[in-house]
Design an enzyme around this catalytic site. Structure first.
Site, PDB file in Angstrom:
ATOM      1  N   ASP A 184     -22.989   7.502  42.975  1.00 53.11           N
ATOM      2  CA  ASP A 184     -23.970   8.070  42.037  1.00 53.11           C
ATOM      3  C   ASP A 184     -23.356   9.249  41.277  1.00 53.11           C
ATOM      4  O   ASP A 184     -23.979  10.301  41.146  1.00 53.11           O
ATOM      5  CB  ASP A 184     -25.225   8.512  42.775  1.00 53.11           C
ATOM      6  CG  ASP A 184     -26.420   8.736  41.828  1.00 53.11           C
ATOM      7  OD1 ASP A 184     -26.400   8.159  40.720  1.00 53.11           O
ATOM      8  OD2 ASP A 184     -27.345   9.476  42.200  1.00 53.11           O
ATOM      9  N   LYS A 186     -22.536  11.383  38.236  1.00 53.36           N
ATOM     10  CA  LYS A 186     -23.137  11.640  36.928  1.00 53.36           C
ATOM     11  C   LYS A 186     -23.123  13.148  36.726  1.00 53.36           C
ATOM     12  O   LYS A 186     -22.968  13.917  37.686  1.00 53.36           O
ATOM     13  CB  LYS A 186     -24.568  11.097  36.862  1.00 53.36           C
ATOM     14  CG  LYS A 186     -25.480  11.607  37.979  1.00 53.36           C
ATOM     15  CD  LYS A 186     -26.837  10.906  37.950  1.00 53.36           C
ATOM     16  CE  LYS A 186     -27.725  11.362  39.113  1.00 53.36           C
ATOM     17  NZ  LYS A 186     -29.023  10.651  39.122  1.00 53.36           N
ATOM     18  N   ASN A 189     -24.958  15.469  39.028  1.00 57.07           N
ATOM     19  CA  ASN A 189     -24.436  15.628  40.381  1.00 57.07           C
ATOM     20  C   ASN A 189     -23.086  16.346  40.408  1.00 57.07           C
ATOM     21  O   ASN A 189     -22.352  16.271  41.397  1.00 57.07           O
ATOM     22  CB  ASN A 189     -24.321  14.270  41.077  1.00 57.07           C
ATOM     23  CG  ASN A 189     -25.668  13.747  41.525  1.00 57.07           C
ATOM     24  OD1 ASN A 189     -26.623  14.505  41.656  1.00 57.07           O
ATOM     25  ND2 ASN A 189     -25.757  12.445  41.734  1.00 57.07           N
ATOM     26  N   ASP A 205     -24.448  15.818  46.174  1.00 60.32           N
ATOM     27  CA  ASP A 205     -25.381  14.718  46.402  1.00 60.32           C
ATOM     28  C   ASP A 205     -24.675  13.439  46.860  1.00 60.32           C
ATOM     29  O   ASP A 205     -24.475  12.500  46.096  1.00 60.32           O
ATOM     30  CB  ASP A 205     -26.223  14.445  45.155  1.00 60.32           C
ATOM     31  CG  ASP A 205     -27.494  13.674  45.504  1.00 60.32           C
ATOM     32  OD1 ASP A 205     -27.579  13.148  46.635  1.00 60.32           O
ATOM     33  OD2 ASP A 205     -28.394  13.585  44.654  1.00 60.32           O
ATOM     34  N   THR A 224     -27.314   5.166  38.819  1.00 65.57           N
ATOM     35  CA  THR A 224     -28.185   5.561  37.714  1.00 65.57           C
ATOM     36  C   THR A 224     -27.784   4.757  36.487  1.00 65.57           C
ATOM     37  O   THR A 224     -26.589   4.592  36.215  1.00 65.57           O
ATOM     38  CB  THR A 224     -28.052   7.066  37.449  1.00 65.57           C
ATOM     39  OG1 THR A 224     -28.377   7.777  38.654  1.00 65.57           O
ATOM     40  CG2 THR A 224     -28.977   7.513  36.342  1.00 65.57           C
TER      41      THR A 224
END
Length: 509
Positions: A184, A186, A189, A205, A224
């Site tokens: 994840d 991005k 994060n 995260d 995401t």
């Protein structure tokens, strides 16, 4: 935020993310090491990430909420003894207790963060549990999200984008070498310690992360929509999905918009599934072919030919832009001089230094030393090899150093016997004596080792601290005490402790 997928009829064997995560539910260590004698003791920062029971407010003063989500919140707090700022993530047991998969992911995140020892990955310090909540005590990164910096800047110059990407890719390479996939990545994060182009970046995260097996495909659909790799949508992928996300992030850094855009989640996903992007907008007119080539290699639709994190860190665009960033020669010289003079013989000294360097070191000094570490880490894998240390000495005029000299340095600094100088080991060996071994740090470290608060450290307390991962006989812990026990009572009092530590760097300025 995760991609929502229909139920699958896939009947292939259970995947690596299921298998490995389920083994770690309940915060059980995955690294039990048998030790036959004191000389075999090796220390890693994970040894000090303890699971503690009781009221966390007895140890921390809470100040303000940083983030609130569906499963809990993150608050800024100060340690009541050291005054150090921490970000504390509180998760309600009620929210995750009934969902076994969510609970497994939560404990996997803890196990992953425990193992992390990298300047660009958020650090986990402690883990508390009370009747209602779990509390993860982590590093506080005051600058906020990289996402906010992108919005403010709209787009970044190539040298600045490269500086952020090198930190990100180094962290990803480190994760992949340790068989961890983030899933994840991005800008939300990625935290930075200041809203500045000179900021240090931290990956956060790891709630969707997993331990992976390179021989088995993962099938769980996480991520995401803007950043998810097409093979994740197809439910058959490996760690290269992180590299696709990195390619999307670099694209956004250089032009200010994502390569796969849309007015809705499903529309974005359809464009990701096609994998078609371009550099046709006016924003790309001043961007070098080298940058576009790297993005294209990151957004290679075929994971088999997609560039790896290690390869990306050493890409020609990364190397060229790194050369444009001024180096602090003074910090580099001091770091190498301190590495050369580092001498620690006693095992308890090594353990205490590891604790101080990983838990309570001066944050400003760590930032500067972290930059020196990254400069020396030329292949960006988050650790220093013999070749990299030797090259660092050569680059600063130390031509008189031999391979044997470097091997001796690494033997002294390498407290976990990995064959490399890891990040915490580098901090431990290069920090200033007055910063590392100040009275406040020593007293705080003594309190951490003196678990029962008796004013003395016993062999039983060492066993309680290290026995979670180091399996040894009682004699090993007694030998560790005897090595520095001046009055022969079988325990270490505060004066013996201070004397032991203050003699470490007698020849260091």
């Amino acid at each position: 935020m995760g991609c929502i997928a229909p139920k699958s009829k896939n009947t292939q064997k259970k995947t690596s993310d299921d298998n490995l995560n389920s083994k770690r539910d309940g915060f059980q260590s995955s690294r039990l090491i048998k030790v036959e004698s004191k000389d075999q003791l090796a220390f890693h920062p994970s040894l000090f990430v303890g699971r503690r029971k009781g009221n966390i407010e007895e140890h921390y003063s809470f100040e303000k909420a940083i983030y609130a989500g569906s499963y809990g919140e993150v608050r800024l707090a100060s340690n009541k003894i050291t005054g150090l700022k921490r970000a504390i993530k509180t998760i309600s047991k009620e929210n995750i207790g009934k969902d076994t998969k969510l609970r497994a992911r939560f404990f996997t995140e803890i196990e992953i963060l425990k193992q992390m020892d990298h300047p660009n990955i958020i650090k986990l310090y402690e883990f508390y549990e009370d009747d209602s909540n779990y509390h993860l005590v982590t590093e506080y990164v005051p600058g906020g999200e990289l996402f906010d910096y992108i919005i403010k800047s709209k787009m970044l110059s190539e040298p600045i984008a490269a500086q952020f990407m090198r930190q990100l890719l180094s962290a990803v390479a480190y994760c992949h070498q340790n068989n961890i996939v983030h899933r994840d990545l991005k800008p939300e994060n990625l935290l930075i310690d200041a809203q500045s182009h000179e900021a240090t970046l931290k990956v956060i995260d790891f709630g969707l992360s997993a331990f992976f097996d390179s021989k088995v495909s993962m099938t769980k659909k996480y991520g995401t929509s803007y950043y998810v790799a097409p093979e994740v949508l197809r439910r058959s992928y490996n760690e290269k999905c992180d590299m696709w996300s990195c390619g999307v992030i670099l694209y956004i850094l250089l032009c200010g918009r994502p390569p796969f855009n849309g007015s809705s989640g499903p529309q974005i996903v359809r464009r990701v599934q096609k994998g078609e992007f371009s550099f046709d907008s006016p924003s790309w007119e001043g961007v070098t072919p080298m940058a576009k080539k790297l993005i294209t290699r990151m957004l290679d639709y075929d994971p088999g030919t997609r560039i790896s994190a290690n390869e990306a860190v050493q890409d020609e665009w990364m190397i060229y832009n790194a050369s444009t960033i001024p180096r602090d020669e003074n910090i580099a010289q001091i770091s190498l001089q301190n590495l050369k003079t580092f001498r620690v013989e006693q095992k308890l000294q090594r353990a205490v230094l590891t604790y101080i360097a990983s838990q309570i070191s001066n944050k400003e000094e760590i930032k500067k030393l972290g930059e020196a570490f990254r400069d020396m880490d030329t292949n960006g894998d988050g650790k220093l090899s013999k070749e990299e240390v030797l090259e660092a000495f050569y680059s600063l005029g130390g031509n008189g150093f031999s391979q044997k000299d470097i091997e001796d340095i690494i033997k002294q600094v390498d407290v976990n016997n990995s064959g490399f100088i890891d990040y915490t080991e580098f901090i431990m060996a290069t920090a200033r004596k007055e910063s590392l071994l100040c009275i406040e740090n020593l007293d705080s470290a003594f309190s951490a080792f003196d678990e029962d608060g008796s004013g003395k450290i016993s062999a039983i307390e060492l066993k309680n601290i290290f026995g979670k991962e180091l399996i040894a006989t009682d004699e090993v812990w007694k030998d560790m005490i005897a090595e520095v026990d001046e009055n022969g009572d079988g325990e270490i009092d505060l004066n013996e402790f201070r004397t032991m530590m203050q003699h470490i760097f007698d020849d260091r300025p």
